[in-house]
Design a protein around this motif. Structure first.
Motif, PDB file in Angstrom:
ATOM      1  N   VAL A   1       0.843  -1.204   0.000  1.00 55.98           N
ATOM      2  CA  VAL A   1       0.000   0.000   0.000  1.00 55.98           C
ATOM      3  C   VAL A   1       0.876   1.252   0.000  1.00 55.98           C
ATOM      4  CG1 VAL A   1      -1.572   1.374   1.422  1.00 55.98           C
ATOM      5  CG2 VAL A   1      -2.020  -1.054   1.037  1.00 55.98           C
ATOM      6  N   ARG A   2       1.923   1.270   0.816  1.00 61.60           N
ATOM      7  CA  ARG A   2       2.805   2.439   0.872  1.00 61.60           C
ATOM      8  C   ARG A   2       3.492   2.664  -0.474  1.00 61.60           C
ATOM      9  NH1 ARG A   2       3.453   4.524   5.851  1.00 61.60           N
ATOM     10  NH2 ARG A   2       2.908   3.222   7.651  1.00 61.60           N
ATOM     11  N   ASN A   3       3.898   1.575  -1.134  1.00 66.09           N
ATOM     12  CA  ASN A   3       4.549   1.709  -2.440  1.00 66.09           C
ATOM     13  C   ASN A   3       3.600   2.286  -3.481  1.00 66.09           C
ATOM     14  OD1 ASN A   3       7.042   0.766  -1.620  1.00 66.09           O
ATOM     15  ND2 ASN A   3       6.630  -1.345  -2.194  1.00 66.09           N
ATOM     16  N   HIS A   4       2.343   1.811  -3.467  1.00 68.44           N
ATOM     17  CA  HIS A   4       1.365   2.326  -4.432  1.00 68.44           C
ATOM     18  C   HIS A   4       1.036   3.791  -4.146  1.00 68.44           C
ATOM     19  CE1 HIS A   4       0.770  -1.297  -6.628  1.00 68.44           C
ATOM     20  NE2 HIS A   4       0.250  -1.976  -5.618  1.00 68.44           N
ATOM     21  N   LEU A   5       0.949   4.142  -2.868  1.00 68.15           N
ATOM     22  CA  LEU A   5       0.698   5.548  -2.525  1.00 68.15           C
ATOM     23  C   LEU A   5       1.864   6.423  -2.962  1.00 68.15           C
ATOM     24  CD1 LEU A   5      -0.878   5.240   1.046  1.00 68.15           C
ATOM     25  CD2 LEU A   5      -2.023   6.029  -1.031  1.00 68.15           C
ATOM     26  N   SER A   6       3.086   5.936  -2.745  1.00 69.39           N
ATOM     27  CA  SER A   6       4.269   6.688  -3.159  1.00 69.39           C
ATOM     28  C   SER A   6       4.279   6.882  -4.670  1.00 69.39           C
ATOM     29  CB  SER A   6       5.537   5.954  -2.710  1.00 69.39           C
ATOM     30  OG  SER A   6       6.692   6.604  -3.203  1.00 69.39           O
ATOM     31  N   ALA A   7       3.930   5.822  -5.401  1.00 68.59           N
ATOM     32  CA  ALA A   7       3.882   5.916  -6.859  1.00 68.59           C
ATOM     33  C   ALA A   7       2.837   6.925  -7.303  1.00 68.59           C
ATOM     34  CB  ALA A   7       3.578   4.544  -7.457  1.00 68.59           C
ATOM     35  N   ALA A   8       1.669   6.886  -6.657  1.00 69.82           N
ATOM     36  CA  ALA A   8       0.597   7.810  -7.016  1.00 69.82           C
ATOM     37  C   ALA A   8       0.992   9.253  -6.726  1.00 69.82           C
ATOM     38  CB  ALA A   8      -0.681   7.449  -6.264  1.00 69.82           C
ATOM     39  N   ILE A   9       1.656   9.470  -5.610  1.00 68.83           N
ATOM     40  CA  ILE A   9       2.121  10.821  -5.266  1.00 68.83           C
ATOM     41  C   ILE A   9       3.121  11.314  -6.312  1.00 68.83           C
ATOM     42  CG2 ILE A   9       3.510  12.138  -3.603  1.00 68.83           C
ATOM     43  CD1 ILE A   9       2.190  10.368  -1.396  1.00 68.83           C
ATOM     44  N   GLY A  10       4.059  10.437  -6.689  1.00 69.18           N
ATOM     45  CA  GLY A  10       5.053  10.821  -7.684  1.00 69.18           C
ATOM     46  C   GLY A  10       4.430  11.116  -9.043  1.00 69.18           C
ATOM     47  N   LYS A  11       3.516  10.272  -9.458  1.00 69.24           N
ATOM     48  CA  LYS A  11       2.925  10.434 -10.793  1.00 69.24           C
ATOM     49  C   LYS A  11       2.010  11.648 -10.892  1.00 69.24           C
ATOM     50  CE  LYS A  11       3.016   5.567 -12.178  1.00 69.24           C
ATOM     51  NZ  LYS A  11       2.168   4.412 -12.567  1.00 69.24           N
ATOM     52  N   THR A  12       1.395  12.034  -9.800  1.00 68.41           N
ATOM     53  CA  THR A  12       0.511  13.201  -9.824  1.00 68.41           C
ATOM     54  C   THR A  12       1.267  14.497  -9.562  1.00 68.41           C
ATOM     55  OG1 THR A  12      -0.051  12.888  -7.488  1.00 68.41           O
ATOM     56  CG2 THR A  12      -1.544  11.909  -9.119  1.00 68.41           C
ATOM     57  N   GLY A  13       2.547  14.390  -9.172  1.00 65.47           N
ATOM     58  CA  GLY A  13       3.321  15.581  -8.854  1.00 65.47           C
ATOM     59  C   GLY A  13       2.927  16.194  -7.524  1.00 65.47           C
ATOM     60  N   ALA A  14       2.276  15.399  -6.681  1.00 61.67           N
ATOM     61  CA  ALA A  14       1.814  15.897  -5.383  1.00 61.67           C
ATOM     62  C   ALA A  14       2.918  15.811  -4.337  1.00 61.67           C
ATOM     63  CB  ALA A  14       0.598  15.091  -4.924  1.00 61.67           C
TER      64      ALA A  14
ATOM     65  N   GLU B   1      -2.975  15.439  -1.199  1.00 62.60           N
ATOM     66  CA  GLU B   1      -2.911  16.265  -2.403  1.00 62.60           C
ATOM     67  C   GLU B   1      -3.046  15.394  -3.652  1.00 62.60           C
ATOM     68  OE1 GLU B   1       0.608  18.626  -2.694  1.00 62.60           O
ATOM     69  OE2 GLU B   1      -0.082  19.681  -4.468  1.00 62.60           O
ATOM     70  N   ALA B   2      -2.468  14.189  -3.606  1.00 60.31           N
ATOM     71  CA  ALA B   2      -2.597  13.262  -4.737  1.00 60.31           C
ATOM     72  C   ALA B   2      -4.057  12.877  -4.952  1.00 60.31           C
ATOM     73  CB  ALA B   2      -1.746  12.017  -4.494  1.00 60.31           C
ATOM     74  N   VAL B   3      -4.774  12.634  -3.854  1.00 62.95           N
ATOM     75  CA  VAL B   3      -6.206  12.310  -3.949  1.00 62.95           C
ATOM     76  C   VAL B   3      -6.964  13.468  -4.582  1.00 62.95           C
ATOM     77  CG1 VAL B   3      -8.304  11.956  -2.612  1.00 62.95           C
ATOM     78  CG2 VAL B   3      -6.253  10.637  -2.059  1.00 62.95           C
ATOM     79  N   ARG B   4      -6.650  14.683  -4.124  1.00 66.48           N
ATOM     80  CA  ARG B   4      -7.352  15.861  -4.657  1.00 66.48           C
ATOM     81  C   ARG B   4      -7.108  16.027  -6.148  1.00 66.48           C
ATOM     82  NH1 ARG B   4      -5.755  20.575  -6.025  1.00 66.48           N
ATOM     83  NH2 ARG B   4      -3.703  20.410  -5.027  1.00 66.48           N
ATOM     84  N   ILE B   5      -5.842  15.892  -6.561  1.00 64.41           N
ATOM     85  CA  ILE B   5      -5.500  16.050  -7.974  1.00 64.41           C
ATOM     86  C   ILE B   5      -6.195  14.980  -8.816  1.00 64.41           C
ATOM     87  CG2 ILE B   5      -3.611  15.864  -9.641  1.00 64.41           C
ATOM     88  CD1 ILE B   5      -1.798  17.133  -7.466  1.00 64.41           C
TER      89      ILE B   5
ATOM     90  N   THR C   1       1.851  15.228  -0.939  1.00 61.26           N
ATOM     91  CA  THR C   1       1.277  14.346   0.071  1.00 61.26           C
ATOM     92  C   THR C   1       0.225  13.470  -0.577  1.00 61.26           C
ATOM     93  OG1 THR C   1      -0.531  15.855   0.639  1.00 61.26           O
ATOM     94  CG2 THR C   1       1.567  16.157   1.821  1.00 61.26           C
ATOM     95  N   ARG C   2      -0.191  12.440   0.141  1.00 53.26           N
ATOM     96  CA  ARG C   2      -1.220  11.584  -0.443  1.00 53.26           C
ATOM     97  C   ARG C   2      -2.561  12.296  -0.525  1.00 53.26           C
ATOM     98  NH1 ARG C   2      -2.940   6.724   3.721  1.00 53.26           N
ATOM     99  NH2 ARG C   2      -4.416   7.925   4.951  1.00 53.26           N
TER     100      ARG C   2
END
Length: 208
Positions: free
Chosen positions: A173-186, A191-195, A188-189
């Motif tokens: 889960v942490r790896n997927h969250l980290s990937a999502a944060i990186g890919k969205t340019g956010a 901010e990634a959710v918001r984007i 925090t998580r």
């Protein structure tokens, strides 16, 4: 043990400069340098790098194809794309090919060294400007599983609770969250959710 690096760039001056800068870091060591994409696999098999830094446009084989080949044959070798060509399409294709990071060559040396460390640790690192441009192109950069984890993260629950709800390990889960944060340019998580929500990438949740 220092992180072992392979550098692949067809411009000898650029390759040499990267090698010199990264070698100044006490925890990084350059074990191979090649100038062609079709030389990377052989060099990687011979020297066993932890991270391969790849240019995109190289003779013989482009960096994105090399990233896919490394993932297939040497999955323990992480890939960081370091390129002059900061194009959204390249970023998307590199991530789909298994690259752990994508940065441009004018990244400051300290940030580049940190990107290497983060990719080696299994995290995603994406140039924020390029990430924003990729987001503007309209296609979701998130994988199906990253989307699922980010949907669940809207609850604000900690990673352990998300893991139990999704029947995954907390590390996954942490790896997927980290990937999502990186890919969205956010940053925090949240901010990634918001984007992702603003771009319509979290549609399809059964609970909606």
């Amino acid at each position: 043990m220092p992180i072992r690096l392979l550098l692949a760039d067809d411009q000898a001056l650029v390759r040499g400069a990267l090698a010199a800068l990264l070698s100044l870091e006490p925890d990084l060591t350059v074990v191979a340098e090649v100038g062609r994409g079709d030389e990377v696999l052989a060099a990687a098999r011979r020297t066993g790098p932890d991270v391969a830094l790849l240019d995109v446009e190289m003779p013989g084989l482009d960096g994105i194809a090399v990233a896919a080949a490394l993932r297939a044959e040497l999955p323990d070798c992480r890939v960081l794309v370091v390129t002059t060509f900061g194009r959204p399409g390249y970023l998307r294709r590199a991530m789909e090919a298994g690259a752990g990071g994508f940065v441009v060559k004018d990244t400051p040396a300290r940030q580049l060294a940190d990107a290497v460390r983060r990719v080696h640790a299994g995290l995603r690192v994406v140039d924020p400007t390029l990430a924003a441009e990729t987001l503007a192109s309209g296609h979701s950069p998130l994988t199906e599983r990253e989307t699922e984890v980010l949907r669940a993260a809207r609850s604000g629950e900690p990673a352990g609770a998300l893991a139990r709800a999704l029947h995954l390990s907390e590390g996954t889960v942490r790896n997927h969250l980290s990937a999502a944060i990186g890919k969205t340019g956010a940053r925090t998580r949240a901010e990634a959710v918001r984007i992702a929500e603003e771009n319509g990438w979290l549609l399809g949740d059964p609970d909606d």
